[in-house]
Design an enzyme around this catalytic site. Sequence first.
Site, PDB file in Angstrom:
ATOM      1  N   GLY A  46      -4.191   0.206  -0.821  1.00 50.39           N
ATOM      2  CA  GLY A  46      -4.147   0.226   0.638  1.00 50.39           C
ATOM      3  C   GLY A  46      -4.972  -0.901   1.222  1.00 50.39           C
ATOM      4  O   GLY A  46      -5.918  -1.377   0.584  1.00 50.39           O
ATOM      5  N   CYS A  91     -12.716   0.651  -2.681  1.00 48.44           N
ATOM      6  CA  CYS A  91     -12.247  -0.100  -1.511  1.00 48.44           C
ATOM      7  C   CYS A  91     -12.293  -1.588  -1.842  1.00 48.44           C
ATOM      8  O   CYS A  91     -13.259  -2.058  -2.440  1.00 48.44           O
ATOM      9  CB  CYS A  91     -13.164   0.200  -0.325  1.00 48.44           C
ATOM     10  N   LEU A  92     -11.252  -2.316  -1.446  1.00 48.61           N
ATOM     11  CA  LEU A  92     -11.218  -3.757  -1.726  1.00 48.61           C
ATOM     12  C   LEU A  92     -12.346  -4.498  -1.016  1.00 48.61           C
ATOM     13  O   LEU A  92     -12.717  -5.596  -1.424  1.00 48.61           O
ATOM     14  CB  LEU A  92      -9.862  -4.344  -1.319  1.00 48.61           C
ATOM     15  N   HIS A 133      -8.499   7.029   4.542  1.00 51.05           N
ATOM     16  CA  HIS A 133      -9.427   5.934   4.238  1.00 51.05           C
ATOM     17  C   HIS A 133      -9.086   4.693   5.079  1.00 51.05           C
ATOM     18  O   HIS A 133      -9.969   4.053   5.654  1.00 51.05           O
ATOM     19  CB  HIS A 133      -9.339   5.633   2.731  1.00 51.05           C
ATOM     20  N   GLU A 134      -7.788   4.380   5.167  1.00 50.66           N
ATOM     21  CA  GLU A 134      -7.370   3.164   5.893  1.00 50.66           C
ATOM     22  C   GLU A 134      -7.519   3.335   7.406  1.00 50.66           C
ATOM     23  O   GLU A 134      -7.903   2.394   8.100  1.00 50.66           O
ATOM     24  CB  GLU A 134      -5.936   2.775   5.529  1.00 50.66           C
ATOM     25  N   HIS A 137     -10.903   2.555   8.402  1.00 49.70           N
ATOM     26  CA  HIS A 137     -11.149   1.114   8.556  1.00 49.70           C
ATOM     27  C   HIS A 137     -10.821   0.665   9.978  1.00 49.70           C
ATOM     28  O   HIS A 137     -11.557  -0.122  10.582  1.00 49.70           O
ATOM     29  CB  HIS A 137     -10.290   0.302   7.588  1.00 49.70           C
TER      30      HIS A 137
HETATM   31 NI    NI Z   1     -10.996   0.383   1.997  1.00 48.54          NI
END
Ligand code: NI
Length: 167
Positions: A46, A91-92, A133-134, A137
């Site tokens: 994601g 998370c990226l 989660h997204e 953000h």
């Molecule tokens: Ni993330």
Amino acid sequence: MALLKILQYPDKRLHTVAKPIETVTDDIRRLAADMAETMYAAPGVGLAATQVDRHIRMIVIDVSEDKNHLLTLINPVILAKDGEVVHEEGCLSVPGIYEPVTRAEHIKVRALNLDGLTYQFEAEGLLAICVQHEIDHLDGKVFVEYLSRLKQDRIRTKLVKQQRETM
Ligand code: NI
């Protein structure tokens, strides 16, 4: 298409609250394609526009094993949620860190697609976790903020050190 640079925690820009998208234009569709390419290349499941320093409400997600089930959610809203599940998240924007977070187990989501049309779906499992989660953000929240202050401090110190070493 292009690979986009992903902001790394504790970058302050990750705490920006994203604005709704009023019209789904070609520019938005191009950004969605670039975000998908960036997510697949990372690789991740994601990515929120916030993470590539574009503060508009759009996320891309693909939790499928074969990476052939891309979802683009524009202006996503969680209409209902129930249950509770604990999952180790990553998370990226927070590379190398995996920590358990409690989320709703089932959610009902409404969003616009790339044609600007409203759609609605129910999600559970990894998809439900990922959507929550997204959307966080887009609200300027990174998953580590669910952890204890002590853990957050440790993660911040570790990442700042890593970033310094790779500069
Ligand atoms: Ni993330």
